[in-house]
Structure formats: structure tokens, C-alpha cells
Design an enzyme around this catalytic site. Structure first.
Site, PDB file in Angstrom:
ATOM      1  N   ARG A 171       0.809  -1.225   0.000  1.00 12.95           N
ATOM      2  CA  ARG A 171       0.000   0.000   0.000  1.00 12.95           C
ATOM      3  C   ARG A 171       0.844   1.277   0.000  1.00 12.95           C
ATOM      4  NH1 ARG A 171      -2.557  -3.314  -1.495  1.00 12.95           N
ATOM      5  NH2 ARG A 171      -4.289  -4.390  -0.543  1.00 12.95           N
ATOM      6  N   SER A 220     -10.043   0.566   4.273  1.00 19.27           N
ATOM      7  CA  SER A 220      -9.263   0.105   5.440  1.00 19.27           C
ATOM      8  C   SER A 220      -8.626   1.303   6.125  1.00 19.27           C
ATOM      9  CB  SER A 220      -8.169  -0.863   5.003  1.00 19.27           C
ATOM     10  OG  SER A 220      -8.751  -2.033   4.503  1.00 19.27           O
ATOM     11  N   GLU A 295      -3.646   3.639   7.126  1.00 24.61           N
ATOM     12  CA  GLU A 295      -3.639   3.485   5.665  1.00 24.61           C
ATOM     13  C   GLU A 295      -4.315   4.707   5.044  1.00 24.61           C
ATOM     14  OE1 GLU A 295      -4.489  -0.379   3.965  1.00 24.61           O
ATOM     15  OE2 GLU A 295      -5.437   0.533   2.215  1.00 24.61           O
TER      16      GLU A 295
HETATM   17  C1  LIG Z   1     -15.504   1.068   0.460  1.00 26.88           C
HETATM   18  C2  LIG Z   1     -14.035   1.123   0.174  1.00 26.88           C
HETATM   19  C3  LIG Z   1     -13.341  -0.042  -0.099  1.00 26.88           C
HETATM   20  C4  LIG Z   1     -11.968  -0.006  -0.367  1.00 26.88           C
HETATM   21  N1  LIG Z   1     -11.326  -1.168  -0.634  1.00 26.88           N
HETATM   22  C5  LIG Z   1     -10.004  -1.145  -0.951  1.00 26.88           C
HETATM   23  C6  LIG Z   1      -9.306  -2.353  -1.272  1.00 26.88           C
HETATM   24  O1  LIG Z   1      -9.862  -3.439  -1.293  1.00 26.88           O
HETATM   25  N2  LIG Z   1      -7.996  -2.264  -1.587  1.00 26.88           N
HETATM   26  C7  LIG Z   1      -7.311  -1.070  -1.592  1.00 26.88           C
HETATM   27  O2  LIG Z   1      -6.115  -1.036  -1.918  1.00 26.88           O
HETATM   28  N3  LIG Z   1      -7.955   0.079  -1.269  1.00 26.88           N
HETATM   29  C8  LIG Z   1      -9.252   0.074  -0.954  1.00 26.88           C
HETATM   30  N4  LIG Z   1      -9.896   1.236  -0.622  1.00 26.88           N
HETATM   31  C9  LIG Z   1      -9.123   2.487  -0.534  1.00 26.88           C
HETATM   32  C10 LIG Z   1      -9.052   3.315  -1.821  1.00 26.88           C
HETATM   33  O3  LIG Z   1     -10.165   3.055  -2.662  1.00 26.88           O
HETATM   34  C11 LIG Z   1      -7.749   3.087  -2.592  1.00 26.88           C
HETATM   35  O4  LIG Z   1      -6.615   3.415  -1.817  1.00 26.88           O
HETATM   36  C12 LIG Z   1      -7.703   3.917  -3.877  1.00 26.88           C
HETATM   37  O5  LIG Z   1      -6.575   3.527  -4.641  1.00 26.88           O
HETATM   38  C13 LIG Z   1      -7.638   5.407  -3.615  1.00 26.88           C
HETATM   39  O6  LIG Z   1      -7.906   6.071  -4.832  1.00 26.88           O
HETATM   40  P1  LIG Z   1      -8.476   7.553  -4.797  1.00 26.88           P
HETATM   41  O7  LIG Z   1      -8.589   8.040  -6.191  1.00 26.88           O
HETATM   42  O8  LIG Z   1      -9.685   7.628  -3.982  1.00 26.88           O
HETATM   43  O9  LIG Z   1      -7.256   8.271  -4.052  1.00 26.88           O
HETATM   44  P2  LIG Z   1      -7.326   9.461  -2.993  1.00 26.88           P
HETATM   45  O10 LIG Z   1      -7.920   8.980  -1.720  1.00 26.88           O
HETATM   46  O11 LIG Z   1      -7.922  10.664  -3.607  1.00 26.88           O
HETATM   47  O12 LIG Z   1      -5.776   9.693  -2.757  1.00 26.88           O
HETATM   48  C14 LIG Z   1      -5.007   8.711  -2.129  1.00 26.88           C
HETATM   49  C15 LIG Z   1      -3.539   9.083  -2.296  1.00 26.88           C
HETATM   50  O13 LIG Z   1      -3.209   9.010  -3.675  1.00 26.88           O
HETATM   51  C16 LIG Z   1      -2.689  10.263  -4.117  1.00 26.88           C
HETATM   52  N5  LIG Z   1      -3.141  10.479  -5.497  1.00 26.88           N
HETATM   53  C17 LIG Z   1      -4.405  10.449  -5.977  1.00 26.88           C
HETATM   54  N6  LIG Z   1      -4.390  10.716  -7.301  1.00 26.88           N
HETATM   55  C18 LIG Z   1      -3.093  10.921  -7.637  1.00 26.88           C
HETATM   56  C19 LIG Z   1      -2.413  11.265  -8.843  1.00 26.88           C
HETATM   57  N7  LIG Z   1      -3.075  11.453 -10.003  1.00 26.88           N
HETATM   58  N8  LIG Z   1      -1.056  11.399  -8.825  1.00 26.88           N
HETATM   59  C20 LIG Z   1      -0.371  11.225  -7.668  1.00 26.88           C
HETATM   60  N9  LIG Z   1      -0.949  10.911  -6.498  1.00 26.88           N
HETATM   61  C21 LIG Z   1      -2.295  10.757  -6.487  1.00 26.88           C
HETATM   62  C22 LIG Z   1      -3.264  11.297  -3.162  1.00 26.88           C
HETATM   63  O14 LIG Z   1      -2.452  12.461  -3.123  1.00 26.88           O
HETATM   64  C23 LIG Z   1      -3.249  10.528  -1.850  1.00 26.88           C
HETATM   65  O15 LIG Z   1      -1.947  10.541  -1.304  1.00 26.88           O
HETATM   66  C24 LIG Z   1     -11.271   1.230  -0.350  1.00 26.88           C
HETATM   67  C25 LIG Z   1     -11.972   2.411  -0.069  1.00 26.88           C
HETATM   68  C26 LIG Z   1     -13.340   2.361   0.187  1.00 26.88           C
HETATM   69  C27 LIG Z   1     -14.059   3.648   0.470  1.00 26.88           C
END
Ligand SMILES: Cc1cc2nc3c(=O)[nH]c(=O)nc-3n(C[C@H](O)[C@H](O)[C@H](O)COP(=O)(O)OP(=O)(O)OC[C@H]3O[C@@H](n4cnc5c(N)ncnc54)[C@H](O)[C@@H]3O)c2cc1C
Length: 306
Positions: A171, A220, A295
Site C-alpha cells: 500500500r 481500510s 492506511e
Molecule cells: C468502500 C471502500 C473499499 C476499499 N477497498 C479497498 C481495497 O480493497 N484495496 C485497496 O487497496 N484500497 C481500498 N480502498 C481504498 C481506496 O479506494 C484506494 O486506496 C484507492 O486507490 C484510492 O484512490 P483515490 O482516487 O480515492 O485516491 P485518494 O484517496 O484521492 O488519494 C489517495 C492518495 O493518492 C494520491 N493520489 C491520488 N491521485 C493521484 C495522482 N493522479 N497522482 C499522484 N498521487 C495521487 C493522493 O495524493 C493521496 O496521497 C477502499 C476504499 C473504500 C471507500
């Protein structure tokens, strides 16, 4: 002089004091001092090269892994729009913009008969977030199918990075924190649409069963702990053992369904959620002798009261 006056002209959109809560899964948090929606990659690069380097810049996807604090975020928050959300396939390769939803990438790969990206069907974020977090579930991880990443650094320079340069671990990416990823290339293996669709359906069904996916949550809350320290137990197991299931602080609650998920029951502030998370960490440390690491990314400022 307001921050807006110090920023270069752009083809996209710059707005002041934009509430970030509606842009996040947890639906909490204060405003971005400035929100920037770049028109395209060239607009983003020009903005980054022309914005004074001391101005903080933070990129967000759909904030499914981010808690924005109640005092909001100083500097510029960047959100990539539709021109960054294209997904194309060719042979066994998938090229996806960083704003594309993971589920869309899984679907397009399936339609092209490309296997190996099914796990993206279970993650509600964008490709940008997946690249930063090495997102994964049920045995699949971003780094396993990724071949190349396009990024813009804080000076506006475009870089093409290999998966090795992304320096992945659980992660986490060790790539420079100022990079804004704009595009990714994935490679899969050949399979039938039927077989891939079947595996994607199994992943989404498993998630429906075990996670509070219709709640305001951030996924998580904590990473799985060091297995030596935790005796092989995952984060939810040590939280459960510490009595954390269902624990509440104000409007924030550790989910009854999956106790490593914190939820905003409707009235939570970012402070409620963060205080709850810290109290879980303390309980787990005191009763299970296990260190939990967040996380969920926490960004922004506390308010005077928080
Ligand atoms: C119901 C639910 C279930 C989930 N299940 C999982 C799972 O099974 N496995 C898992 O790994 N995660 C899970 N997650 C967490 C999440 O969905 C992941 O971590 C996902 O990859 C985050 O993407 P985001 O676009 O929402 O990122 P954000 O939350 O917007 O950002 C997360 C990080 O990524 C960075 N970031 C975002 N976009 C960019 C970009 N273009 N360039 C550089 N950095 C960037 C941000 O600055 C921040 O540091 C879950 C979340 C929820 C709400």
C-alpha cells in the site's frame, strides 16, 4: 494578496475556498484554499512550472482513501478531470488516464479479453490513487500488472517511469511525493470475457458481503500490521480483539460489519474520525501490543478547536 493572485493563468479552472467534503468518500473536511481542475496534461505542466515553488500542491483522486481535516487544505488542491479519464486497450495492453475509475479500467480490460486487472473491480478509487497506494485486493495488486507511469513533477517536467522506479511495497509507493501521475500502462494476459466477468463478479460479491461499501467510509483505516508482532493477525482481528468493533466518537464509528473500516454515520467531523482512529491505535497497542499504521491519508489543517 490572495493565493489566486500569485497563480498563473490556466486553461482549466481555478476556484477559491472550495469545500472538499463533497469530493470525499468520508464527506468531511474544510475547503481547499484553491482548487485547480486542469484542462489537460499540458495545462497541468504549465501550471506547476509557473506556480511559485513554495506554494503547496496536493493532488486528490476521488478521496476514497483520504481524510481531509476540518481546517481545510492550504495551497492548491489539484483534481484531474475528464480529459485524464480515458481508457484504451490494444493487444494485451491497457492505457488509462489517472482520473479513470479503477472499476472502469477493470471493465474495459474485460471487454478486450485482458485478464489480470480484475481486482480493480473491487476498488472504488481512481488510477492515480491506485498508483500512489499500490491498491489491491483479494490477491491482486497494482504493481503486478503495471508496466509504465507518466507523471508531472512539481517543476512541470514530464517523466515516464518504470514499475521499478515506482518503488512499491504494501500500500505504498516510494516515488517522489511531488509527482502527479497522469497516465498508466498495464499489461495483462489473454482470457475470455466470460471467465474474466465471472472473476470480477466474485470480487464485487465478496466485497458486498464483507465491507460497508454503501457507507461514508475511507476503506481500510489501518494497514495490516507486521505479522511477527501481530502473530499473523490482520488489522481487523487486532481491532476486534481490542474491543474496537462499533466504537464511536461523536458521529464517527468503527463499522460493525468490518471493524477496520471507519464510517461517518452522518454527523461526524474530521476530528471525530481522527480521534476515533487514534483511540483505536492506543487500544490495540495497550491490549494487543501491536502497532497500527494509518492506511487512510490525512491531509490539511486542524481547526482552532480541533
Ligand atoms: C468502500 C471502500 C473499499 C476499499 N477497498 C479497498 C481495497 O480493497 N484495496 C485497496 O487497496 N484500497 C481500498 N480502498 C481504498 C481506496 O479506494 C484506494 O486506496 C484507492 O486507490 C484510492 O484512490 P483515490 O482516487 O480515492 O485516491 P485518494 O484517496 O484521492 O488519494 C489517495 C492518495 O493518492 C494520491 N493520489 C491520488 N491521485 C493521484 C495522482 N493522479 N497522482 C499522484 N498521487 C495521487 C493522493 O495524493 C493521496 O496521497 C477502499 C476504499 C473504500 C471507500
Amino acid at each position: 494578496m490572495s493565493l489566486l493572485d500569485r497563480l498563473p493563468p490556466v486553461r482549466g479552472k481555478l476556484s477559491e475556498q472550495v469545500s472538499l467534503a463533497p469530493y470525499t468518500w468520508l464527506r468531511v473536511g474544510g475547503p481547499a484554499e484553491v482548487l485547480f481542475l486542469p484542462k489537460d496534461e499540458a495545462d497541468l505542466a504549465h501550471f506547476l512550472s509557473s506556480t511559485p515553488q513554495e506554494v503547496p500542491v496536493q493532488v486528490l483522486g476521488v478521496a476514497s482513501n483520504t481524510l481531509v481535516r476540518d481546517g481545510g487544505v492550504k495551497g492548491v488542491v489539484v483534481r484531474l478531470g475528464p480529459s485524464f479519464a480515458k481508457v484504451t486497450t490494444q493487444d494485451l495492453t491497457v492505457r488509462a488516464g489517472a482520473a479513470a475509475l479503477d472499476s472502469k479500467v477493470a471493465k474495459e480490460a474485460a471487454l478486450a479479453g485482458i485478464s489480470g486487472l480484475e481486482f480493480f473491480a473491487g476498488i472504488p478509487g481512481t488510477i492515480g490513487g491506485a498508483l500512489r497506494m499500490n491498491a489491491g485486493c483479494y490477491g491482486g495488486e497494482t504493481k503486478e500488472c503495471l508496466t509504465e507511469v507518466v507523471a508531472i513533477d512539481r517543476t512541470g517536467r514530464r517523466q515516464i517511469m518504470s514499475v521499478e522506479e515506482m518503488a512499491y511495497s504494501y500500500r505504498k509507493s516510494g516515488a517522489a511525493s511531488d509527482l502527479i501521475f497522469t497516465e498508466a500502462v498495464f499489461k495483462g494476459i489473454d482470457d475470455s470475457l466470460d471467465a474474466i466477468t465471472h472473476r470480477m463478479a466474485a470480487i464485487t460479491a465478496r466485497r458486498e458481503d464483507s465491507q460497508p461499501i454503501r457507507e461514508k467510509t475511507g476503506g481500510s483505516t489501518f494497514k495490516n500490521p507486521d505479522p511477527v508482532q501481530s502473530g499473523g493477525r490482520s488489522a481487523w482481528q487486532v481491532i476486534d480483539a481490542a474491543g474496537g468493533r462499533g466504537l464511536t466518537v461523536g458521529g464517527a464509528k468503527m463499522s460493525e460489519k468490518h471493524c477496520n473500516f471507519m464510517i461517518n454515520t452522518g454527523t461526524a467531523s474530521a476530528k471525530d474520525l481522527e480521534v476515533l482512529g487514534e483511540s483505536i491505535r492506543r487500544k490495540v497497542k495497550d491490549t494487543q501490543a501491536v502497532d497500527l499504521e494509518w492506511e487512510i491519508k490525512r491531509i490539511g489543517e486542524f481547526t482552532r478547536e480541533s
